[in-house]
Enzyme design. Structure first.
Site, PDB file in Angstrom:
ATOM      1  N   ARG A  87       1.022  -1.352   0.073  1.00  0.00           N
ATOM      2  CA  ARG A  87       0.054   0.041   0.102  1.00  0.00           C
ATOM      3  C   ARG A  87       0.867   1.184  -0.076  1.00  0.00           C
ATOM      4  O   ARG A  87       0.471   2.405   0.569  1.00  0.00           O
ATOM      5  CB  ARG A  87      -0.829  -0.126   1.171  1.00  0.00           C
ATOM      6  CG  ARG A  87      -2.292  -0.944   1.107  1.00  0.00           C
ATOM      7  CD  ARG A  87      -3.283  -0.364   0.245  1.00  0.00           C
ATOM      8  NE  ARG A  87      -4.191  -1.448   0.156  1.00  0.00           N
ATOM      9  CZ  ARG A  87      -5.281  -1.113   0.930  1.00  0.00           C
ATOM     10  NH1 ARG A  87      -5.452  -0.365   1.945  1.00  0.00           N
ATOM     11  NH2 ARG A  87      -6.470  -2.213   0.697  1.00  0.00           N
ATOM     12  N   ASP A 138      -6.414  -1.962  -7.468  1.00  0.00           N
ATOM     13  CA  ASP A 138      -7.288  -2.799  -6.343  1.00  0.00           C
ATOM     14  C   ASP A 138      -7.544  -4.100  -6.724  1.00  0.00           C
ATOM     15  O   ASP A 138      -7.808  -4.397  -7.690  1.00  0.00           O
ATOM     16  CB  ASP A 138      -8.437  -2.001  -6.040  1.00  0.00           C
ATOM     17  CG  ASP A 138      -8.872  -2.249  -4.320  1.00  0.00           C
ATOM     18  OD1 ASP A 138      -8.456  -1.754  -3.640  1.00  0.00           O
ATOM     19  OD2 ASP A 138      -9.681  -3.075  -4.204  1.00  0.00           O
TER      20      ASP A 138
HETATM   21  O1  CP3 Z   1       0.263  -1.482  -2.494  1.00  0.00           O
HETATM   22  C1  CP3 Z   1      -0.076  -0.447  -3.252  1.00  0.00           C
HETATM   23  O2  CP3 Z   1       0.318   0.662  -3.401  1.00  0.00           O
HETATM   24  C2  CP3 Z   1      -0.951  -0.773  -4.560  1.00  0.00           C
HETATM   25  C3  CP3 Z   1      -2.176  -0.442  -4.351  1.00  0.00           C
HETATM   26  C4  CP3 Z   1      -3.283  -1.373  -3.489  1.00  0.00           C
HETATM   27  C5  CP3 Z   1      -4.421  -0.883  -3.170  1.00  0.00           C
HETATM   28  N1  CP3 Z   1      -5.198  -1.952  -2.734  1.00  0.00           N
HETATM   29  C6  CP3 Z   1      -4.818   0.473  -3.280  1.00  0.00           C
HETATM   30  C7  CP3 Z   1      -5.931   1.134  -2.316  1.00  0.00           C
HETATM   31  C8  CP3 Z   1      -3.377  -2.726  -3.439  1.00  0.00           C
HETATM   32  C9  CP3 Z   1      -2.197  -3.847  -3.702  1.00  0.00           C
HETATM   33  C10 CP3 Z   1      -4.621  -3.184  -2.791  1.00  0.00           C
HETATM   34  C11 CP3 Z   1      -4.694  -4.289  -2.296  1.00  0.00           C
HETATM   35  C12 CP3 Z   1      -6.402  -4.730  -1.529  1.00  0.00           C
HETATM   36  N2  CP3 Z   1      -7.431  -4.017  -1.793  1.00  0.00           N
HETATM   37  C13 CP3 Z   1      -6.357  -5.658  -0.790  1.00  0.00           C
HETATM   38  C14 CP3 Z   1      -5.347  -6.659  -0.339  1.00  0.00           C
HETATM   39  C15 CP3 Z   1      -4.323  -6.020   0.457  1.00  0.00           C
HETATM   40  C16 CP3 Z   1      -4.627  -5.560   1.732  1.00  0.00           C
HETATM   41  O3  CP3 Z   1      -4.102  -4.728   2.171  1.00  0.00           O
HETATM   42  O4  CP3 Z   1      -5.426  -6.228   2.678  1.00  0.00           O
HETATM   43  C17 CP3 Z   1      -7.650  -5.607  -0.234  1.00  0.00           C
HETATM   44  C18 CP3 Z   1      -8.291  -6.382   1.009  1.00  0.00           C
HETATM   45  C19 CP3 Z   1      -8.306  -4.403  -0.850  1.00  0.00           C
HETATM   46  C20 CP3 Z   1      -9.663  -4.011  -0.824  1.00  0.00           C
HETATM   47  C21 CP3 Z   1      -9.678  -2.830  -0.387  1.00  0.00           C
HETATM   48  N3  CP3 Z   1      -9.202  -1.660  -1.311  1.00  0.00           N
HETATM   49  C22 CP3 Z   1     -10.209  -2.034   0.953  1.00  0.00           C
HETATM   50  C23 CP3 Z   1     -10.667  -2.992   2.185  1.00  0.00           C
HETATM   51  C24 CP3 Z   1     -10.200  -0.798   0.862  1.00  0.00           C
HETATM   52  C25 CP3 Z   1     -10.490   0.268   1.802  1.00  0.00           C
HETATM   53  C26 CP3 Z   1      -9.412   0.744   2.771  1.00  0.00           C
HETATM   54  C27 CP3 Z   1      -9.543   1.794   3.287  1.00  0.00           C
HETATM   55  O5  CP3 Z   1      -9.023   2.152   4.507  1.00  0.00           O
HETATM   56  O6  CP3 Z   1     -10.634   2.775   3.307  1.00  0.00           O
HETATM   57  C28 CP3 Z   1      -9.587  -0.523  -0.538  1.00  0.00           C
HETATM   58  C29 CP3 Z   1      -9.442   1.186  -1.222  1.00  0.00           C
HETATM   59  C30 CP3 Z   1      -7.941   1.259  -1.532  1.00  0.00           C
HETATM   60  N4  CP3 Z   1      -7.017   0.609  -2.506  1.00  0.00           N
HETATM   61  C31 CP3 Z   1      -7.251   2.701  -1.309  1.00  0.00           C
HETATM   62  C32 CP3 Z   1      -6.052   2.275  -1.716  1.00  0.00           C
HETATM   63  C33 CP3 Z   1      -4.894   3.345  -1.789  1.00  0.00           C
HETATM   64  C34 CP3 Z   1      -7.896   3.694  -0.536  1.00  0.00           C
HETATM   65  C35 CP3 Z   1      -8.785   4.274  -1.324  1.00  0.00           C
HETATM   66  C36 CP3 Z   1      -9.127   5.843  -1.151  1.00  0.00           C
HETATM   67  O7  CP3 Z   1      -8.003   6.655  -1.499  1.00  0.00           O
HETATM   68  O8  CP3 Z   1      -9.887   6.250  -0.367  1.00  0.00           O
END
Ligand code: CP3
Length: 339
Positions: free
Chosen positions: A23, A72
């Site tokens: 992330r 994502d």
């Molecule tokens: O690692 C990186 O920088 C690459 C980008 C990446 C994102 N999500 C960007 C993101 C990666 C590899 C993911 C994977 C992801 N997404 C997972 C597996 C890894 C983990 O962290 O467990 C999962 C379960 C998701 C599903 C997901 N996407 C969730 C639960 C959320 C909400 C998180 C939150 O705290 O609000 C997201 C959104 C998300 N994916 C954001 C980012 C930068 C935040 C979005 C925003 O800017 O509001």
């Protein structure tokens, strides 16, 4: 120009381990928040120019050895026909979660590459724009973790719906896992063909299963993804990150993978007994401490990592939005031996 992260998979031992963070492109960066103010999350993901800029933000700021595609894991269910929304403070939500065998049958896996062509475009752009010493990391969610979101409809604490579905509708669950495996192989193939040099599969929820349930319901479809990719792309290193997956280590020890992502609840010394490059193990909360705690943890992980087949420095899970930037800066110095 050699690539430090890629070299680790060739058995080359660098002075200090290559470094990237799960992330790493996200809300802890002011430059990310600035773009985010103007665009909904999914719009950023689907726009190759924006995705490129965001992917490169942490590379410019911290010089990480790996650039992970900004996207994502949930773009796969979306490409299979499920409507996805991201709500502020609530995270991802599917309008109509999978409930029945018919819902599984309706999922479309024929047009994955076409529906996700914007990811290929983004990877091509990143590959041209990134420094030559940086390694481009592609990723996808593991089938079980995706199935959790598709069936629960959103993040969950107890995972009642997914487990009920898995136990009560086993044939439909198996079909879902197989469809996801097929879709994921197509998707990762697109990423490799578009320039991804390493692939990481995120199994964030793999660890909520008992080892025997993991073996019964997840092992084969997950392994199948890796074996198919290994057959087609023997040169591309594959990393499996299974959170809370320690109890599954004996089951995955013979997976055709190259790297294992390790959470912070697992002693790194347990992971280093496996025949893989290890990556991770730093509690993301250590970035809320101070220089001396960071020094102590970096020293421990570097020392333990030396016993592995190879070692990549990373967190045990994603960096949190509230993380102080100066601690990330200090972590980079400490890992590079400049602290
Ligand atoms: O690692 C990186 O920088 C690459 C980008 C990446 C994102 N999500 C960007 C993101 C990666 C590899 C993911 C994977 C992801 N997404 C997972 C597996 C890894 C983990 O962290 O467990 C999962 C379960 C998701 C599903 C997901 N996407 C969730 C639960 C959320 C909400 C998180 C939150 O705290 O609000 C997201 C959104 C998300 N994916 C954001 C980012 C930068 C935040 C979005 C925003 O800017 O509001």
């Amino acid at each position: 120009m050699s690539k430090k992260l890629l070299d680790v998979f060739k058995g080359i031992v660098p002075d200090t381990p290559p470094l990237w963070m799960m992330r790493q492109a996200g809300r802890y960066l002011p430059e990310y928040r600035k773009i985010r103010e103007k665009h909904p999350f999914l719009e950023m993901v689907c726009n190759p120019e924006l995705a490129t800029e965001i992917t490169l933000q942490p590379i410019k700021r911290f010089g990480f050895d790996g650039a992970i595609l900004f996207s994502d894991i949930l773009v796969i269910p979306e490409a299979m026909g499920m409507k996805l929304n991201f709500f502020e403070g609530r995270g991802p939500v599917f309008d109509s979660p999978v409930k029945t065998k018919a819902d599984v049958a309706n999922l479309n896996i024929e047009s994955i590459k076409g529906n996700l062509s914007y990811v290929g475009e983004a990877l091509n752009l990143i590959k041209t724009a990134m420094p030559r010493e940086t390694t481009l990391i592609g990723f996808a969610g593991a089938p079980f973790t995706l199935a959790c979101y598709m069936i629960e409809g959103q993040s969950s604490k107890e995972f009642i719906k997914i487990k009920s579905f898995m136990y009560q509708q086993e044939p439909a669950f198996n079909t879902l896992m197989e469809k996801l495996s097929h879709a994921l192989v197509d998707y990762i193939e697109l990423q490799i063909q578009s320039g991804a040099e390493v692939i990481q599969l995120f199994d964030t929820f793999g660890g909520i299963l008992s080892p025997s349930d993991y073996q019964r319901y997840c092992l084969a479809p997950t392994r199948q993804i890796f074996s198919r990719l290994k057959e087609r792309f023997p040169e591309t290193p594959l990393i499996y990150f299974v959170k809370a997956g320690r109890n599954m280590y004996s089951l995955i020890a013979d997976f055709p993978i190259d790297g294992l992502g390790v959470d912070w609840m697992t002693p790194l010394s347990e992971a280093t007994t496996l025949p893989f490059v290890v990556q991770g193990n730093l509690d993301p909360m250590v970035l809320f401490s101070n220089k001396s705690v960071i020094d102590r943890e970096v020293a421990r992980i570097k020392a333990e990592g030396k016993h592995a087949k190879g070692h990549i420095f990373n967190l045990g899970h994603g960096i949190l939005p509230q993380t102080p930037l100066e601690n990330v800066e200090y972590l980079c110095e400490a890992v590079r031996g400049l602290g």
